[in-house]
Design an enzyme around this catalytic site. Structure first.
Site, mmCIF file in Angstrom:
data_model
loop_
_atom_site.group_PDB
_atom_site.id
_atom_site.type_symbol
_atom_site.label_atom_id
_atom_site.label_comp_id
_atom_site.label_asym_id
_atom_site.label_seq_id
_atom_site.Cartn_x
_atom_site.Cartn_y
_atom_site.Cartn_z
ATOM 1 N N ALA A 121 15.260 -27.809 35.489
ATOM 2 C CA ALA A 121 16.336 -27.774 36.481
ATOM 3 C C ALA A 121 17.297 -28.921 36.215
ATOM 4 C CB ALA A 121 15.760 -27.883 37.888
ATOM 5 N N CYS A 122 18.584 -28.627 36.371
ATOM 6 C CA CYS A 122 19.558 -29.633 35.998
ATOM 7 C C CYS A 122 20.760 -29.558 36.918
ATOM 8 C CB CYS A 122 19.985 -29.404 34.565
ATOM 9 S SG CYS A 122 20.421 -27.702 34.285
ATOM 10 N N ASP A 123 21.649 -30.485 36.728
ATOM 11 C CA ASP A 123 22.829 -30.514 37.564
ATOM 12 C C ASP A 123 23.914 -29.623 36.976
ATOM 13 O OD1 ASP A 123 24.454 -31.209 39.610
ATOM 14 O OD2 ASP A 123 25.099 -33.098 38.737
ATOM 15 N N VAL A 165 19.937 -26.787 39.519
ATOM 16 C CA VAL A 165 18.849 -27.125 40.439
ATOM 17 C C VAL A 165 18.886 -26.283 41.711
ATOM 18 C CG1 VAL A 165 20.112 -29.037 41.532
ATOM 19 C CG2 VAL A 165 17.635 -29.101 41.458
#
Lengths: 102, 141
Positions: free
Chosen positions: A15-17, A46
Site C-alpha cells: 500500500a502506498c500514497d 492506501v
C-alpha cells in the site's frame, strides 16, 4: 492481532500514497523474491486496498491509514524501502512456512 | 527497457543544493524542462516528501509527486540529479536523486532495475559516483 498462515497467503498488497515511487520499487523486489511461491504482489493506493488482499505491506508512516482502509488484515510495516528486516522476515515466512501476525 | 524514460538532458551530474527541498525543486525542474510534467508538479513533489521520505538507501532518494498530482504528469519520465557535495535528507546523506514523473506503470521496470543496482554496493557506488552522462544512461537503460 490479525494473523494468517503462510500457506493461505495468495495476495500481498504493497500500500502506498502515490504508487509511482518507492512502493513500486518494493513491490517489484517482492515479486522477484516471491516468484516461485505463487503469491501475487500488487501495489495500490492506501485508500483502495482490495478486499481479497491477504497481507498488507506499507511504510510505517502509512500504517494507520492502511489499518483504517483494510481493518482486520495482517499488516507488515517497514521503515526502509530496500532491505528492511520486517520485509525480509515476511518473505522468509512465506517461503519457509509459518504465521504472519502483525 | 523503454528508452524514452530517461532523456540525457535530464541527467545532471554536478548540482548542489543547500537542503532537501532545494534538491527536490532541482529534480522537479529537470522533469518540467524535458516536458514530462507541468509546473505544479514540483510543489506536489515537496508535499509528497513531507508526508514520507523517499530516501531508499545507499545515498539515493527517489522524489516524486502525489497521487493527486498525476494530472500534472505529461508523460512517464525520470531524471537523475547528482549532488556531489551531498544533501542532508532528514539525517541521511543523499548524493543522488532519481526524480520520477509517472501516471502509468511505464517506469516500473526501470525502478526495479534501480533497486537491483542499489542492492549491489559496487554498482550503487558506481552510479553515485558517475561523472559522465553516458555512464548513467548505460547503468539505467
Amino acid at each position: 492481532m490479525p494473523s494468517i498462515d503462510s500457506k493461505d497467503i495468495k495476495k500481498l498488497i504493497v500500500a502506498c500514497d502515490a504508487g509511482m515511487g518507492s512502493s513500486v520499487m518494493l513491490a517489484s523486489q517482492l515479486r522477484k523474491q516471491l516468484k516461485d511461491s505463487g503469491v501475487t504482489v500488487e501495489h495500490t493506493p492506501v485508500n483502495s486496498i482490495p478486499d481479497d488482499a491477504d497481507v498488507i505491506v506499507c511504510h510505517s508512516g502509512l500504517a494507520a491509514r492502511a489499518k483504517a482502509s483494510a481493518p482486520g488484515k495482517p499488516l507488515v510495516s517497514f521503515q526502509i524501502f530496500l532491505g528492511d528486516p520486517a520485509v525480509t522476515k515476511l518473505v522468509n515466512t512465506i517461503k519457509n512456512g509459518g504465521t504472519v501476525d502483525a | 527497457m523503454r528508452d524514452d524514460l530517461l532523456d540525457p538532458r535530464a541527467v545532471l551530474l554536478r548540482e548542489s543544493a543547500p537542503d532537501r527541498d532545494a534538491a527536490i525543486r532541482r529534480c522537479g525542474r529537470a522533469l518540467v524542462d524535458v516536458g514530462a510534467a507541468a509546473e505544479p508538479y514540483i510543489e506536489a513533489m515537496l508535499e509528497r516528501e513531507r508526508s514520507i521520505s523517499t530516501y531508499v538507501g545507499e545515498g539515493v532518494a527517489i522524489p516524486h509527486g502525489t497521487n493527486a498530482s498525476k494530472g500534472d504528469v505529461q508523460r512517464d519520465a525520470i531524471c537523475v540529479v547528482r549532488f556531489p557535495g551531498g544533501v542532508d535528507w532528514d539525517g541521511e546523506q543523499v548524493t543522488l536523486c532519481v526524480g520520477i514523473a509517472a501516471k502509468d506503470d511505464g517506469h516500473v521496470q526501470l525502478l526495479s532495475q534501480l533497486a537491483e543496482i542499489l542492492l549491489d554496493p559496487d554498482r550503487a557506488r558506481a552510479l553515485r559516483e558517475a561523472t559522465e552522462v553516458s555512464q548513467v544512461m548505460k547503468e539505467l537503460t
